[in-house]
Design a protein around this motif. Structure first.
Motif, PDB file in Angstrom:
ATOM      1  N   ARG A   1     -10.868  -8.923  -4.334  1.00 31.93           N
ATOM      2  CA  ARG A   1     -10.176  -8.846  -5.621  1.00 31.93           C
ATOM      3  C   ARG A   1      -8.890  -9.658  -5.606  1.00 31.93           C
ATOM      4  NH1 ARG A   1      -9.322  -9.957  -9.599  1.00 31.93           N
ATOM      5  NH2 ARG A   1      -8.757  -8.822 -11.500  1.00 31.93           N
TER       6      ARG A   1
ATOM      7  N   PRO B   1     -11.105  -3.071   4.111  1.00 31.29           N
ATOM      8  CA  PRO B   1     -10.395  -3.816   3.067  1.00 31.29           C
ATOM      9  C   PRO B   1     -11.192  -4.926   2.395  1.00 31.29           C
ATOM     10  CG  PRO B   1      -9.791  -4.667   5.209  1.00 31.29           C
ATOM     11  CD  PRO B   1     -10.730  -3.514   5.461  1.00 31.29           C
TER      12      PRO B   1
ATOM     13  N   LEU C   1      -3.857  -1.286  -8.337  1.00 32.54           N
ATOM     14  CA  LEU C   1      -5.240  -1.120  -7.915  1.00 32.54           C
ATOM     15  C   LEU C   1      -5.421   0.265  -7.296  1.00 32.54           C
ATOM     16  CD1 LEU C   1      -7.841  -2.866  -7.770  1.00 32.54           C
ATOM     17  CD2 LEU C   1      -7.117  -3.573  -5.477  1.00 32.54           C
TER      18      LEU C   1
ATOM     19  N   THR D   1       0.832  -1.196   0.000  1.00 34.96           N
ATOM     20  CA  THR D   1       0.000   0.000   0.000  1.00 34.96           C
ATOM     21  C   THR D   1       0.869   1.249   0.000  1.00 34.96           C
ATOM     22  OG1 THR D   1      -1.732  -1.110   1.265  1.00 34.96           O
ATOM     23  CG2 THR D   1      -1.773   1.270   1.259  1.00 34.96           C
TER      24      THR D   1
ATOM     25  N   ALA E   1     -13.582   2.582  -3.200  1.00 33.94           N
ATOM     26  CA  ALA E   1     -12.392   2.535  -2.350  1.00 33.94           C
ATOM     27  C   ALA E   1     -11.649   3.865  -2.375  1.00 33.94           C
ATOM     28  CB  ALA E   1     -11.473   1.406  -2.788  1.00 33.94           C
TER      29      ALA E   1
ATOM     30  N   ILE F   1     -11.014  -5.076  -1.411  1.00 36.79           N
ATOM     31  CA  ILE F   1      -9.644  -5.344  -1.829  1.00 36.79           C
ATOM     32  C   ILE F   1      -9.327  -6.821  -1.656  1.00 36.79           C
ATOM     33  CG2 ILE F   1      -7.221  -4.844  -1.326  1.00 36.79           C
ATOM     34  CD1 ILE F   1      -8.152  -2.037  -0.426  1.00 36.79           C
TER      35      ILE F   1
ATOM     36  N   TYR G   1      -1.241  -1.286  -4.394  1.00 34.06           N
ATOM     37  CA  TYR G   1      -2.391  -0.422  -4.122  1.00 34.06           C
ATOM     38  C   TYR G   1      -1.919   1.023  -3.973  1.00 34.06           C
ATOM     39  CZ  TYR G   1      -6.864   1.227  -2.423  1.00 34.06           C
ATOM     40  OH  TYR G   1      -8.038   1.913  -2.302  1.00 34.06           O
TER      41      TYR G   1
ATOM     42  N   SER H   1      -8.449   2.624   2.396  1.00 37.13           N
ATOM     43  CA  SER H   1      -9.255   1.401   2.407  1.00 37.13           C
ATOM     44  C   SER H   1      -8.513   0.150   2.869  1.00 37.13           C
ATOM     45  CB  SER H   1      -9.874   1.165   1.028  1.00 37.13           C
ATOM     46  OG  SER H   1     -10.881   2.117   0.760  1.00 37.13           O
ATOM     47  N   PRO H   2      -7.230  -0.052   2.516  1.00 36.32           N
ATOM     48  CA  PRO H   2      -6.570  -1.281   2.971  1.00 36.32           C
ATOM     49  C   PRO H   2      -6.575  -1.438   4.481  1.00 36.32           C
ATOM     50  CG  PRO H   2      -5.297  -0.286   1.219  1.00 36.32           C
ATOM     51  CD  PRO H   2      -6.364   0.707   1.587  1.00 36.32           C
TER      52      PRO H   2
ATOM     53  N   LEU I   1     -11.085   0.392  -8.244  1.00 36.08           N
ATOM     54  CA  LEU I   1     -11.973  -0.357  -7.364  1.00 36.08           C
ATOM     55  C   LEU I   1     -13.072   0.568  -6.846  1.00 36.08           C
ATOM     56  CD1 LEU I   1     -12.298  -3.197  -6.136  1.00 36.08           C
ATOM     57  CD2 LEU I   1     -11.015  -2.381  -4.151  1.00 36.08           C
TER      58      LEU I   1
ATOM     59  N   GLY J   1      -8.382   3.143  -5.791  1.00 35.04           N
ATOM     60  CA  GLY J   1      -9.748   3.382  -5.368  1.00 35.04           C
ATOM     61  C   GLY J   1     -10.429   4.418  -6.241  1.00 35.04           C
TER      62      GLY J   1
END
Length: 275
Positions: free
Chosen positions: A268, A262, A222, A99, A253, A265, A123, A257-258, A250, A224
């Protein structure tokens, strides 16, 4: 037992002890946290993945339960050696999830470690490749380091959040009253590693795609859907320039978000890299 209860220790190539936390069963996935975070920030994501993966969460060097045999340096190669040691502990192969600056580190590690990395989810790597947001000042890492060196960790954290992250003054005032400020100050000295892995990618210039030309792992960048435009521009540039990279947005998001929410995530990741 949860992922935050008991750590085992992995020794990196330079002898540094890395605190490792395991949960679940299945193919291995290693979670790489962003700046000013320890493995506890990944706890919700780890739990969401544990039904399908053996989740390895860890404290990046100098943070939490991990040591650092080279506390005066900031070589991203050391952190890649840490990840290599974790992969070895996982059985020799792993998916990486990172992240923010952890995504940048995951991208570097996947490029250097070859087929030991079986997949990558990056991410929101915070690269700035155009004028979608102002570039970071060239002297920002030096100013943050100087604050840490003179013992003013609060100023170091404030400078990082306001200039690198873009948190407004009222947001910083609120953060100062929360436990996260104390935790951030405790590991402010490790920001040098985040700046090192992001060097050359936050000045509003085209991305140095040759830096990741050796990337062979299937990769999803990825982003958001609620995140700032510059994250999306970065993902598109990586996907356009590197053959193994896909860009996905996503829905719903955002950058937090992680850690905060999450679930999507995790869904996915499971859909793409689960058993």
């Amino acid at each position: 037992m949860t992922i935050t209860d008991t750590a085992s220790v992995v020794r990196s190539a330079d002898g540094t002890s890395i605190a490792l936390f395991r949960e679940g069963a299945g193919p291995a996935i290693i979670l790489i946290d962003p700046a000013l975070s320890t493995h506890r920030g990944s706890a919700r994501l780890a739990r969401a993945l544990a039904g399908q993966f053996t989740v390895l969460s860890f404290d990046r060097r100098g943070r939490g339960g991990s040591g650092d045999e080279h506390p005066a340096t900031a070589d991203q190669g050391r952190e890649i050696e840490d990840i290599a040691a974790l992969i070895e502990a996982a059985g020799g192969h792993a998916v990486l999830f990172g992240t923010s600056s952890g995504a940048a580190l995951a991208l570097e590690a996947a490029t250097r470690l070859g087929d030991r990395v079986t997949g990558l989810i990056a991410y929101e790597p915070p690269f700035i490749c155009d004028d979608a947001r102002p570039p970071l000042a060239n002297d920002l890492p030096a100013r943050v380091a100087a604050s840490v060196e003179r013992g003013d960790r609060s100023q170091a954290v404030k400078t990082f959040f306001t200039e690198a992250i873009g948190v407004p003054a009222f947001g910083v005032a609120i953060m100062r009253m929360l436990p996260l400020w104390r935790h951030a100050k405790a590991i402010a000295h490790t920001l040098r590693y985040d700046f090192a892995v992001l060097e050359g990618t936050q000045q509003g210039m085209p991305l140095p795609l040759e830096r990741w030309a050796g990337l062979t792992a299937p990769t999803i960048v990825l982003i958001g859907s609620k995140s700032e435009a510059f994250f999306h521009h970065t993902a598109a540039a990586l996907a356009d320039g590197l053959p193994t990279v896909e860009y996905e947005s996503l829905e719903g998001a955002h950058h937090g978000s992680p850690e905060m929410s999450p679930g999507r995530i995790a869904d996915r990741i499971i859909a793409r890299f689960g058993a």
